[in-house]
Design an enzyme around this catalytic site. Structure first.
Site, PDB file in Angstrom:
ATOM      1  N   GLY A 178       0.874  -1.183  -0.056  1.00 19.17           N
ATOM      2  CA  GLY A 178       0.019  -0.070  -0.076  1.00 19.17           C
ATOM      3  C   GLY A 178       0.828   1.336  -0.132  1.00 19.17           C
ATOM      4  O   GLY A 178       0.680   2.149  -0.747  1.00 19.17           O
ATOM      5  N   ALA A 179       1.851   1.256   0.990  1.00 15.30           N
ATOM      6  CA  ALA A 179       2.788   2.336   0.999  1.00 15.30           C
ATOM      7  C   ALA A 179       3.911   2.130   1.823  1.00 15.30           C
ATOM      8  O   ALA A 179       3.849   0.883   2.461  1.00 15.30           O
ATOM      9  CB  ALA A 179       1.961   3.513   1.619  1.00 15.30           C
ATOM     10  N   HIS A 198      -0.948   6.603   8.744  1.00 11.31           N
ATOM     11  CA  HIS A 198      -0.341   5.241   9.060  1.00 11.31           C
ATOM     12  C   HIS A 198       1.512   5.434   8.941  1.00 11.31           C
ATOM     13  O   HIS A 198       1.966   5.506   9.664  1.00 11.31           O
ATOM     14  CB  HIS A 198      -0.723   4.135   8.264  1.00 11.31           C
ATOM     15  CG  HIS A 198       0.127   2.919   8.893  1.00 11.31           C
ATOM     16  ND1 HIS A 198      -0.695   1.900   9.511  1.00 11.31           N
ATOM     17  CD2 HIS A 198       1.070   2.443   8.305  1.00 11.31           C
ATOM     18  CE1 HIS A 198       0.386   0.760   9.667  1.00 11.31           C
ATOM     19  NE2 HIS A 198       1.453   1.219   8.608  1.00 11.31           N
ATOM     20  N   GLU A 199       1.513   5.964   7.598  1.00 10.05           N
ATOM     21  CA  GLU A 199       3.039   6.111   7.231  1.00 10.05           C
ATOM     22  C   GLU A 199       3.776   7.192   8.062  1.00 10.05           C
ATOM     23  O   GLU A 199       4.735   7.214   8.498  1.00 10.05           O
ATOM     24  CB  GLU A 199       3.204   5.989   5.744  1.00 10.05           C
ATOM     25  CG  GLU A 199       2.505   5.022   4.970  1.00 10.05           C
ATOM     26  CD  GLU A 199       2.862   3.659   5.227  1.00 10.05           C
ATOM     27  OE1 GLU A 199       4.025   3.478   5.694  1.00 10.05           O
ATOM     28  OE2 GLU A 199       2.024   2.680   4.765  1.00 10.05           O
ATOM     29  N   ARG A 229       5.116 -12.534  -0.641  1.00 10.20           N
ATOM     30  CA  ARG A 229       3.960 -12.677   0.397  1.00 10.20           C
ATOM     31  C   ARG A 229       2.590 -12.873  -0.460  1.00 10.20           C
ATOM     32  O   ARG A 229       1.671 -13.283   0.231  1.00 10.20           O
ATOM     33  CB  ARG A 229       4.000 -11.556   1.483  1.00 10.20           C
ATOM     34  CG  ARG A 229       3.669 -10.136   1.303  1.00 10.20           C
ATOM     35  CD  ARG A 229       4.216  -9.140   2.174  1.00 10.20           C
ATOM     36  NE  ARG A 229       3.424  -8.653   3.187  1.00 10.20           N
ATOM     37  CZ  ARG A 229       2.584  -7.890   2.910  1.00 10.20           C
ATOM     38  NH1 ARG A 229       2.573  -6.967   1.863  1.00 10.20           N
ATOM     39  NH2 ARG A 229       1.642  -7.273   3.899  1.00 10.20           N
TER      40      ARG A 229
HETATM   41  N1  BES Z   1       6.103  -0.842   6.604  1.00 11.35           N
HETATM   42  C1  BES Z   1       4.584  -1.144   5.844  1.00 11.35           C
HETATM   43  C2  BES Z   1       5.070  -1.499   4.131  1.00 11.35           C
HETATM   44  C3  BES Z   1       5.216  -3.113   4.093  1.00 11.35           C
HETATM   45  C4  BES Z   1       4.468  -3.910   3.975  1.00 11.35           C
HETATM   46  C5  BES Z   1       6.708  -3.290   3.704  1.00 11.35           C
HETATM   47  C6  BES Z   1       4.636  -5.209   3.773  1.00 11.35           C
HETATM   48  C7  BES Z   1       6.944  -4.669   3.428  1.00 11.35           C
HETATM   49  C8  BES Z   1       6.171  -5.485   3.619  1.00 11.35           C
HETATM   50  C9  BES Z   1       4.081   0.176   5.777  1.00 11.35           C
HETATM   51  O1  BES Z   1       3.934   0.990   6.869  1.00 11.35           O
HETATM   52  C10 BES Z   1       2.637  -0.396   5.723  1.00 11.35           C
HETATM   53  O2  BES Z   1       2.000  -0.802   6.936  1.00 11.35           O
HETATM   54  N2  BES Z   1       1.935  -0.241   4.658  1.00 11.35           N
HETATM   55  C11 BES Z   1       0.556  -0.643   4.462  1.00 11.35           C
HETATM   56  C12 BES Z   1      -0.499   0.363   4.299  1.00 11.35           C
HETATM   57  C13 BES Z   1      -0.963   0.766   5.508  1.00 11.35           C
HETATM   58  C14 BES Z   1      -1.721   1.843   5.807  1.00 11.35           C
HETATM   59  C15 BES Z   1      -1.633  -0.408   6.149  1.00 11.35           C
HETATM   60  C16 BES Z   1       0.430  -1.774   3.287  1.00 11.35           C
HETATM   61  O3  BES Z   1       1.515  -1.596   2.335  1.00 11.35           O
HETATM   62  O4  BES Z   1      -0.309  -2.655   3.141  1.00 11.35           O
HETATM   63 ZN    ZN Z   2       3.312   0.410   8.568  1.00 14.88          ZN
END
Ligand code: BES
Ligand code: ZN
Length: 957
Positions: free
Chosen positions: A352-353, A388-389, A887
Site C-alpha cells: 500500500g505504501a 499510518h505512514e 507474500r
Molecule cells: N511498512 C509497511 C510497508 C510494508 C508492508 C513493507 C509489507 C513490507 C511488507 C507500511 O507501513 C504499511 O504498513 N503499509 C500498508 C498500508 C498501511 C496503511 C496499512 C501496506 O502496504 O499494506
Molecule cells: Zn506500517
C-alpha cells in the site's frame, strides 16, 4: 584494454578482463568519495590493478558475478532447506554509506559505487554484509588495508570480504565496493523502474526503490538488518532531459551537469536502518504546505508528488498530511528530525505504501484523490494510509525495533495510532467505531483457528520476515495496544509513548523497552505480565457469563476456537499461561459504565455484583477488549428485546460488538444459531454504518456458504427481508459530505444486489447500460455496485469486451480498480478464463494488481473452480515470475480456496501442497487455507440443521 575517460565529476576506468574472472569491471570514482583529477585516477588505477590481481586469485573458488537468483531460486526443486542462521555477525557495524547510483532507465541496469565507513567492534579479518543479485566488480579498502578475497554465501545473501590483516576492535575501516545490477524493468522491489502513459500516449519511465524488509541488499551491498543504523550520503545520476529530477530521504545538496546527465548529491542523513533508504527519479510534480510545529522543532515543508497528469489529485493527501503531522508532533512531543517530508504516488507499487524516512512512497490508490473518480472508501483509504505512514516517521524510523521479531510493535502501533490521527483530522468519520469492522473483528476471526500464531514470533529467513507482515502483527497488534491504552488510560499511554521516543531516538529497541516506559509510570498493575498473556499466546479467550443470583454474575474463561474439533488438538502446556489470559473486564449495568475489574489468567473465576434492580449486564465495552463474551440464552434474548424497543440502550459500537460476538459464537457452535438469527430482528431499526457492516459481512458470508444447499432459497428470502427496510431508506443518491451515510449506502446496496433484491439489480443494470452506451458514469460511490452487478446481471461477450477496452485505456488507478472488479463479475466461464489469461500480461494488469485481479475472479462462484485449476496448472510459472518469497503469492491460496467446504476439496488442497512442499512466504497461509476449509466442513455439520429449523419455525419456507 584500459580506457580512461575523465567526465567532469567522474572518472571511469573500464577494463576488460578475460580468464575466469569478471569480464568487465567498472570502477568509477565519485567526487564526493575521492578526488576527480587524473592523478587520483592514476593512483586508483594502480590500486585497482593490484586489486584485480587479488580478485583473480580468489575467484577460482568464487565467481564474482552473482547469478540472477535469490530466494526464488528454490522454485519447485522440492528440497526443504535446512535451518540456517541468517543473521549477520556483530563484529563490525556500518557508520556511513557513501553511495552513488546510476540507474539506466532504458536498459534496466544500474551501476553503483559505495564506500562504507565501518566501525570494528571485535577483532576480525572478515567483513560480512548483504548483497543479492548484484555483480560485484571490485572491493577495496581505502585506508592502507588490502582485500584478500571476497566471496558469496548465496543462501544467506552474504558478501564476505576478507582482509589481509586483522581489523582491530575500535578502529574504523573504509571499504569501497563497485557493483552493477540488472532487471529493474521486471520487478517491483529493490531498485526498479515503473512506467505510466503520458497524455500523448507515450510511456514515461521512472526509477524508484522499495526495500522493506530485505531488499536493500538488491540495490547496494549493505548491512541489511534494522539494528545496523548508519548515515547515508547519497548521489543519484539521472538524464538531464525529460523533466527528470531526483529525490531521496534528505534535501538536495549539489546538482551538477555531467554530459548527458545530472548528478544530484543529497545532504547526509541522520542514522537510519537500511530498509528506510529511498530513491526516486521521475518527472513528478508536487504541491507543498508548511507543517507548523508549535515550537517542537522547526517548521518544514510537506510535499505530495504525482505524475504531471495527476497533479490536481494530490490536494486531499497534502491537507491530511499537514494536519496529521501537526497532530503527531503534538501527541508525541518529539520533533520531526528531517528537513522535509516528501510523499510520492508510484504507478507500480508492491504494497500500500512504505514509510521511507522523509520520502514516503505510495501506491496511487493510497495517495491520490479525485472527486470525479474516488469513492468515499477511496478517500478514507488515502487518509488512513497517510496517517499510518507518517506515524512511522517516529514510531519505526526514529526508534526502530532491533529485529523483525518485534515487528508487531511497529506495525501494530502505526495501525493503532492511524485511527487517532484520522479521528483528529476527520472527527465526523467516527474512526473509533470503524476500528471494529476494519481491524479487531476480522483479525479475531483469523485468530480463532490453529493456523494463527502468537504476536511475538521469532523469524529468521527473508521469507519468514515477509510473512510476518500479516493481520496478527497489524490488527491484533493494534487491538492489543488499544486495549492497553484503555486500561492504563489515554494520558498515561501518551506519556509513555513520548518517553519511549525521547529515550530511544536514533536507536533500536525491543518490545520490553516500550513496556518498561509504561511500568515506570505509577500504575498498580503489572503491565508486562498482563501483556505477555496476549502477546505470547495464539488466540484469545471467550468469557462465559452466568447469573448465579439476582445480584451476582460469575465469569469463567476458556480459549475460543472457530472449530470445536480443535479443542482436542491443543495442549494447555504449550504455553506458559495454559491458554488463559489476564482480561480487563469492562461492563455496563443497565447501560451504565462500571469500574474495570481484572480477571487474571490464574484466577478460576470472577464474580461481578450488581444491584438487585439491575436488568441487564453487557461485558466488554465497545469491543475494546480482545475477547468474546458468551451469555445464557435469557441474556441474549434480553439484548434482542431491549434493542428492539430502543436501539439507543447501547452505543453503536456495542451493538456492532453484540452482533459480531453472537454470530461468531453461533458459527463456532457455542450458542445456537437461533439466538444469532433472533438478534437480527432488531436490524429493522438499525441505521448506522458500523453495525450494518457487521451484519452485511455475516449475511454475505452466509449467502456464499449456503449457496449450494437446499436451504438457500429460504435463506435468501429471510435475508432480503432483513435488508429491505434499510435498502429503501439509503436510496441511490449520494451526498459527498455524508461520509458514514455513504459507507452505509455502499454496504447495503452491495448486499441487496448480492441477495438479488430486484429493485437493486434493476437499478444497477440501468445505470450500467447508461455507462456503457452513453459513457455517463454513475457517482464514484455507486460505481462498484453498478459495475459489478451490472456485469453480473447483464454481462455478455460484447459487454465484457467493451468494458475491457475501457479498463485498459483508463489511467486513474481507483477507477481502474473498480472496472477490474466489474470485469470479474461476468457469469460466463470462458470469458473468465480469458480474463485470467489476459491478466498475466503486465501490460494489461500491472503486477501490483495481479493478485487482486485473480482473487476477484475466484470470489465469483463461477470463477472459483477456473482459478483453482489455473493456479494448480501454472504454479511453477507463477513461482518463477513472483518468487516463492512473495507474500502475495502465498496469500493467494487461502483467498482462492476460502469457501471450500468438503473433504473432496480439502483433499485437492492437501494434494497440491504435497506436490509443491516449499511454501516460501506462504507457509502460514497454507495452514490458514487448510484450517478454514476444516472450519467450513465443521460449520455445515453443526449449523445447517439449526438454520434449517429456524427458517422453518419462522415460516420462511
Ligand atoms: N511498512 C509497511 C510497508 C510494508 C508492508 C513493507 C509489507 C513490507 C511488507 C507500511 O507501513 C504499511 O504498513 N503499509 C500498508 C498500508 C498501511 C496503511 C496499512 C501496506 O502496504 O499494506
Ligand atoms: Zn506500517
Amino acid at each position: 584494454m584500459i580506457a580512461i575517460t575523465a567526465k567532469g565529476v567522474q572518472v571511469f576506468l573500464i577494463l576488460a578482463l578475460t580468464a575466469f574472472t569478471v569480464s568487465t569491471i567498472v570502477l568509477a570514482v565519485q567526487k564526493s568519495n575521492l578526488k576527480s583529477d587524473l592523478d587520483a585516477a592514476q593512483k586508483l588505477l594502480d590500486e585497482f590493478e593490484e586489486a584485480v590481481k587479488q580478485t583473480t586469485v580468489t575467484s577460482t573458488t568464487t565467481t564474482a558475478t552473482v547469478p540472477q537468483t535469490s530466494v526464488s531460486t528454490t522454485t519447485t526443486t522440492e528440497k526443504i532447506p535446512e535451518t540456517i542462521d541468517y543473521r549477520l555477525p556483530k563484529t563490525v557495524a556500518p557508520e556511513l554509506y557513501d553511495l552513488y547510483l546510476h540507474p539506466n532507465l532504458e536498459t534496466g541496469e544500474f551501476e553503483g559505487q559505495l564506500v562504507i565507513t565501518i566501525k570494528v567492534l571485535e577483532n576480525t579479518d572478515k567483513i560480512i554484509l548483504h548483497s543479492a543479485n548484484l555483480d560485484i566488480a571490485y572491493v577495496y579498502f581505502t585506508n592502507g588495508l588490502t582485500v584478500k578475497s571476497f566471496s558469496f554465501d548465496l543462501d544467506r545473501d552474504f558478501l564476505i570480504v576478507e582482509s589481509t590483516d586483522e581489523l582491530k576492535a575500535g578502529s574504523t575501516v573504509r571499504m569501497g565496493i563497485n557493483f552493477r545490477g540488472h532487471e529493474m524493468h521486471t520487478k517491483i522491489v529493490g531498485l526498479y523502474t515503473s512506467a505510466y502513459k503520458k497524455a500523448d500516449d507515450s510511456y514515461k519511465r521512472i526509477f524508484t526503490s522499495k526495500f522493506q524488509p530485505t531488499y536493500a541488499r538488491q540495490a547496494f551491498p549493505c548491512f541489511d538488518e534494522p539494528g545496523f543504523k548508519a548515515k547515508y550520503l547519497v548521489s543519484l545520476v539521472h538524464p538531464k532531459d525529460g523533466n527528470y529530477h531526483a529525490l531521496s530521504n534528505m534535501d538536495e545538496d549539489t546538482n551538477d551537469l555531467v554530459g548527458e546527465f545530472r548528478q544530484v548529491t543529497f545532504k547526509q542523513s541522520v542514522p537510519m536502518s537500511s530498509y528506510l533508504a529511498c530513491f526516486l527519479i521521475s518527472d513528478f510534480v508536487a504541491e507543498s504546505k508548511t507543517v507548523e510545529t508549535n515550537g517542537i522543532g522547526e517548521a518544514f515543508q510537506v510535499s505530495v508528488y504525482a505524475t504531471p497528469e495527476q497533479k490536481e489529485k494530490v490536494i486531499f493527501a497534502l491537507n491530511t498530511a499537514k494536519a496529521v503531522t501537526e497532530y503527531y508532533i503534538k501527541y508525541f512531543q518529539v520533533e520531526y528530525p528531517l528537513p522535509k517530508l516528501d510523499m510520492a504516488a508510484i504507478p507500480d507499487f508492491v504494497s500500500g505504501a512504505m514509510e521511507h524516512w522523509g520520502l514516503i512512497t505510495y501506491r496511487e490508490t493510497a495517495l491520490l484523490y479525485d472527486k470525479d473518480y474516488s469513492s468515499t472508501v477511496n478517500k478514507q483509504r488515502v487518509a488512513q494510509v497517510v496517517a499510518h505512514e507518517i506515524a512511522h516517521m517516529w514510531f519505526g524510523n526514529l526508534v526502530t525495533l532491533k529485529w523483525w521479531d518485534d515487528l508487531w510493535l511497529n506495525e501494530g502501533f502505526a495501525r493503532f495510532i492511524e485511527y487517532k490521527g484520522q479521528h483528529y483530522v476527520y472527527p465526523d468519520w467516527n474512526m473509533p467505531e470503524q476500528f471494529l469492522v476494519n481491524a479487531i473483528q476480522p483479525v479475531m476471526k483469523f485468530d480463532s483457528t490453529l493456523a494463527s500464531h502468537p504476536i511475538v514470533q521469532s523469524v529468521n529467513s527473508p521469507a519468514e520476515i515477509t510473512e510476518l507482515f500479516d493481520t496478527i502483527s497489524y490488527e491484533k497488534g493494534a487491538s492489543v495496544i488499544r486495549m492497553l491504552e484503555n486500561f492504563i488510560g489515554e494520558d498515561k499511554f501518551e506519556t509513555a509513548v513520548t518517553n519511549y521516543l525521547e529515550n530511544y531516538k536514533f536507536d533500536n529497541t525491543v518490545t520490553d523497552d516500550f513496556l518498561s516506559e509504561i511500568e515506570k509510570l505509577d500504575l498498580n498493575i503489572n503491565v508486562k505480565d498482563i501483556l505477555r498473556t496476549w502477546t505470547e499466546q495464539r488466540g484469545f479467550p471467550m468469557v462465559n457469563v452466568k447469573q448465579t443470583s439476582p445480584t451476582t454474575y460469575v465469569l469463567t474463561q476458556k480459549v475460543f476456537l472457530a472449530n470445536k474439533d480443535d479443542h482436542a488438538l491443543i495442549n494447555e502446556d504449550d504455553t506458559a499461561f495454559k491458554y488463559r489470559w489476564s482480561i480487563p473486564i469492562t461492563y455496563y449495568v443497565d447501560g451504565v459504565e462500571q469500574e474495570l475489574k481484572w480477571f487474571y489468567y490464574d484466577q478460576e473465576e470472577l464474580t461481578i455484583e450488581v444491584p438487585s434492580t439491575a436488568e441487564w449486564v453487557k461485558i466488554n465495552n465497545k469491543q475494546i477488549g480482545y475477547y468474546r463474551v458468551n451469555y445464557d440464552k435469557e441474556m441474549w434474548d434480553k439484548f434482542a428485546s431491549f434493542l428492539n424497543k430502543d436501539i439507543k440502550v447501547m452505543s453503536t459500537s456495542d451493538r456492532a460488538h453484540i452482533l459480531n460476538d453472537v454470530f461468531s459464537l453461533a458459527d463456532a457452535d457455542e450458542v445456537n444459531y437461533d439466538i444469532a438469527f433472533d438478534m437480527m430482528s432488531y436490524l429493522g431499526k438499525e441505521t448506522e454504518y458500523v453495525p450494518w457492516k457487521v451484519a452485511a459481512t455475516k449475511l454475505s458470508a452466509l449467502k456464499r456458504t449456503l449457496m449450494f444447499t437446499e436451504d438457500f432459497k429460504a435463506f435468501k428470502t429471510f435475508a432480503k427481508n432483513v435488508v429491505e427496510v434499510i435498502y429503501k431508506s439509503v436510496g441511490w443518491t449520494v451526498n459527498d459530505e455524508e461520509v458514514l451515510k455513504n459507507r452505509l449506502r455502499m454496504t447495503v446496496l452491495s448486499l441487496a444486489c448480492s441477495l438479488g433484491i430486484e429493485d437493486c439489480i434493476n437499478e444497477a443494470k440501468t445505470k450500467f447500460a447508461t455507462f456503457l452506451e452513453k459513457g455517463e458514469k454513475p457517482h464514484p460511490d455507486l460505481r462498484e455496485v453498478v459495475y459489478y452487478y451490472g456485469m453480473a446481471s447483464s454481462g455478455s461477450e460484447e459487454v465484457w469486451e467493451k468494458m475491457w477496452d475501457i479498463f485498459t485505456e483508463e489511467q486513474d488507478a481507483n477507477e481502474k480498480a473498480k472496472l477490474m472488479d466489474g470485469l470479474s463479475a461476468i457469469q460466463v466461464p470462458w470469458i473468465l478464463k480469458r480474463f485470467i489469461n489476459l491478466a498475466w500480461n503486465p501490460e494489461n494488469v500491472r503486477e501490483q494488481d495481479y493478485f487482486t485481479c485473480i482473487q476477484g475472479i475466484a470470489a465469483n462462484p463461477v470463477g472459483e473452480p477456473i482459478v483453482w485449476e489455473y493456479v494448480r496448472e501454472n504454479w511453477e510459472e507463477m513461482v518463477r515470475r513472483f518468487g516463492i518469497g512473495n507474500r502475495y503469492l502465498g496469500r493467494m491460496i487461502p483467498a482462492i480456496v476460502g469457501n471450500f467446504d468438503s473433504e473432496t476439496k480439502l483433499g485437492e488442497v492437501v494434494a497440491f501442497f504435497e506436490k509443491y512442499p516449499i511454501a516460501g512466504a506462504g507457509a502460514a497461509s497454507r495452514e490458514q487455507a487448510l484450517a478454514n476449509i476444516k472450519v467450513n466442513i465443521q460449520w455445515l455439520k453443526s449449523n445447517l440443521n439449526d438454520i434449517h429449523n429456524w427458517l422453518e419455525d419462522n415460516s420462511i419456507y
